[in-house]
Motif scaffolding. Structure first.
Motif, short mmCIF file in Angstrom:
data_model
loop_
_atom_site.label_atom_id
_atom_site.label_comp_id
_atom_site.label_asym_id
_atom_site.label_seq_id
_atom_site.Cartn_x
_atom_site.Cartn_y
_atom_site.Cartn_z
N MET A 120 0.79 -1.18 0.14
CA MET A 120 -0.10 0.08 -0.10
C MET A 120 0.90 1.30 -0.10
SD MET A 120 -3.30 0.70 -0.04
CE MET A 120 -3.89 -0.82 0.61
N ALA A 121 0.71 2.19 -0.83
CA ALA A 121 1.48 3.41 -0.91
C ALA A 121 0.64 4.68 -0.33
CB ALA A 121 1.55 3.80 -2.37
N ALA A 122 1.48 5.54 0.22
CA ALA A 122 1.06 6.72 0.54
C ALA A 122 2.27 7.66 0.86
CB ALA A 122 0.53 6.26 2.47
N THR A 123 1.84 9.04 1.36
CA THR A 123 2.66 10.15 1.41
C THR A 123 2.95 10.62 2.63
OG1 THR A 123 1.18 11.67 0.80
CG2 THR A 123 2.14 10.93 -1.08
N LYS A 124 4.02 11.20 2.88
CA LYS A 124 4.16 11.65 4.20
C LYS A 124 5.20 12.74 4.33
CE LYS A 124 2.99 11.03 8.67
NZ LYS A 124 1.72 10.79 9.09
N HIS A 174 6.08 4.93 -14.27
CA HIS A 174 6.74 4.32 -13.09
C HIS A 174 6.39 4.28 -11.94
CE1 HIS A 174 10.72 2.84 -15.35
NE2 HIS A 174 10.47 4.15 -16.12
N PHE A 175 5.62 5.75 -11.57
CA PHE A 175 5.01 5.72 -10.37
C PHE A 175 3.85 4.71 -9.90
CE2 PHE A 175 1.45 7.64 -7.93
CZ PHE A 175 1.91 8.14 -6.97
N ILE A 176 3.03 4.44 -11.19
CA ILE A 176 1.88 3.31 -11.01
C ILE A 176 2.44 1.89 -10.94
CG2 ILE A 176 0.25 2.37 -12.41
CD1 ILE A 176 -0.43 5.03 -13.44
N ALA A 177 3.36 1.69 -11.53
CA ALA A 177 4.19 0.36 -11.26
C ALA A 177 4.89 0.11 -10.06
CB ALA A 177 5.10 0.14 -12.52
N SER A 178 5.05 1.15 -9.38
CA SER A 178 5.75 0.99 -8.15
C SER A 178 5.31 0.33 -7.07
CB SER A 178 6.34 2.56 -7.51
OG SER A 178 5.17 3.45 -7.11
N GLU A 204 16.10 10.12 -12.03
CA GLU A 204 14.75 10.77 -12.64
C GLU A 204 14.24 10.10 -14.00
OE1 GLU A 204 13.12 12.60 -11.04
OE2 GLU A 204 14.31 13.04 -9.42
N TYR A 205 12.80 9.99 -14.25
CA TYR A 205 12.47 9.46 -15.40
C TYR A 205 12.04 10.69 -16.12
CZ TYR A 205 12.46 5.17 -12.66
OH TYR A 205 12.77 4.20 -11.80
N LEU A 206 11.79 10.31 -17.56
CA LEU A 206 11.20 11.34 -18.45
C LEU A 206 9.87 11.90 -18.04
CD1 LEU A 206 11.40 12.69 -21.21
CD2 LEU A 206 10.35 10.84 -22.19
N PRO A 207 9.65 13.02 -17.72
CA PRO A 207 8.49 13.77 -17.33
C PRO A 207 7.51 13.32 -18.25
CG PRO A 207 10.24 15.43 -17.20
CD PRO A 207 10.81 14.38 -18.06
N GLY A 208 6.28 13.02 -17.66
CA GLY A 208 5.08 12.89 -18.28
C GLY A 208 4.73 11.28 -18.29
N PHE A 209 4.19 10.60 -19.49
CA PHE A 209 3.77 9.49 -19.22
C PHE A 209 4.74 8.40 -18.71
CE2 PHE A 209 0.71 11.41 -22.04
CZ PHE A 209 -0.50 10.93 -21.81
N ALA A 210 5.90 8.55 -18.73
CA ALA A 210 7.15 7.63 -18.75
C ALA A 210 7.07 7.76 -17.12
CB ALA A 210 8.31 8.08 -19.24
N TRP A 222 0.25 13.12 -5.62
CA TRP A 222 1.18 12.82 -6.70
C TRP A 222 1.08 13.53 -8.08
CZ3 TRP A 222 3.02 10.93 -11.24
CH2 TRP A 222 4.26 10.88 -11.46
N PHE A 223 -0.23 13.14 -8.57
CA PHE A 223 -0.67 13.61 -9.96
C PHE A 223 -0.94 15.28 -9.97
CE2 PHE A 223 -3.99 14.38 -13.17
CZ PHE A 223 -3.26 13.88 -14.30
N ARG A 224 -1.16 15.67 -8.90
CA ARG A 224 -1.67 17.25 -8.82
C ARG A 224 -0.47 18.02 -8.22
NH1 ARG A 224 -7.51 16.12 -6.23
NH2 ARG A 224 -8.79 15.92 -8.12
#
Length: 294
Positions: A1-5, A26-30, A16-22, A150-152
């Motif tokens: 389960m993921a969360a932010t703190k 990677h964030f979703i797959a984490s 760092e990954y290529l900004p945008g869809f890439a 994260w998205f916003r």
């Protein structure tokens, strides 16, 4: 389960990954709980309605052609014509042959049949796929909050049409769904999730993040379930052994049975019928103990 703190400093940093869809992928797959996407409930319904309307139109056209053939069979004075139409209505080979020989009405009927066959397959597959999508559950609160935060970020992760991903939050579904947590698991997650966290290597641009393994919470709750069940059974037997008045004994049976049912509801995913069954068995054990030691 993921969360932010916000007050957790990331100790491991990766490239760092290529900004945008890439970067977003990677964030979703984490973490599997971050597999959150649009359901497109309205578009899905609209697509099915269009397919349905197309099939209804073809159904009407085929019905009209059938009625025309029925009128020929019933009203035509030409025996040869009647036999030809009846052969086309009864025999697939004759229908195909008449269409090849230039009979416009039979050719039109054959064309409609082929369209229905193809469109029916598409419609039924769309229905089944949509049924599977509708079975997917909404994302859980904690990972969805992490997803939204994260998205916003500023600047936005996606531009163009992708920027509107969260404009319809009620339309989101989670692919990595898990069983709905019982009340105790949810409480442990809320109170002790921070202490059970596991840090992973993440890019600095993602901000401070932590993950907590669901297995740890499940293990703790399972251990608590064993201890509580054993305590309720042993405690009830000991109490019934030392208490002799039958009225008090029956009262203790009621108290311990209620506590047992409450523990099942709190600590497990047991369905109502399973709670009833387990509680009845527990009460039966206590009654048998009273009968033997009376």
């Amino acid at each position: 389960m993921a969360a932010t703190k916000n007050d957790i400093e990331a100790t491991h940093v990766v490239k760092e990954y290529l900004p945008g869809f890439a970067d977003f992928s990677h964030f979703i797959a984490s973490d599997y709980s971050l597999s959150i996407y649009r359901k497109f409930a309205t578009l899905g319904a609209r697509n099915l309605l269009y397919l349905q309307a197309e099939l209804q139109l073809l159904e009407t056209r085929l019905h009209d052609l059938d009625e025309a053939d029925q009128l020929v069979i019933e009203l035509s004075d030409v025996a040869e014509e009647k036999q030809k139409v009846e052969r086309g209505a009864r025999s697939w080979e004759d229908l195909e042959q008449q269409a090849e020989d230039g009979d416009e009405q039979q050719a039109e009927k054959l064309k409609i049949i082929y369209k229905i066959r193809k469109l029916m397959q598409e419609y039924e597959e769309a229905l089944l796929r949509r049924n599977e999508v509708l079975r997917l559950e909404k994302p859980e609160k904690s990972p969805f909050n992490a997803f939204k935060a994260w998205f916003r970020r500023d600047p936005p992760v996606l531009w163009g049409s992708g920027f509107r991903l969260l404009h319809y939050e009620e339309d989101m579904i989670a692919l990595g769904t898990q069983d709905e947590p019982d009340r105790m698991s949810a409480l442990l997650h809320q109170c002790l999730g921070y202490r059970l966290r596991v840090e992973r290597e993440t890019p600095r641009s993602w901000g401070p993040m932590y993950y907590y393994p669901v297995e740890r919470v499940a293990f703790i709750v399972g251990l608590m379930s064993i201890i509580v069940s054993a305590a309720l059974l042993v405690g009830a037997i000991m109490a019934l052994h030392f208490v002799k008045p039958m009225g008090i004994r029956l009262g203790l049976v009621g108290v311990f049975t209620t506590l047992f049912a409450a523990s099942l509801t709190l600590l497990t995913h047991a369905r109502r019928i399973e709670v009833y069954g387990a509680t009845a068995a527990y009460a039966a054990v206590l009654v048998v103990f009273i009968s033997v030691n009376n």
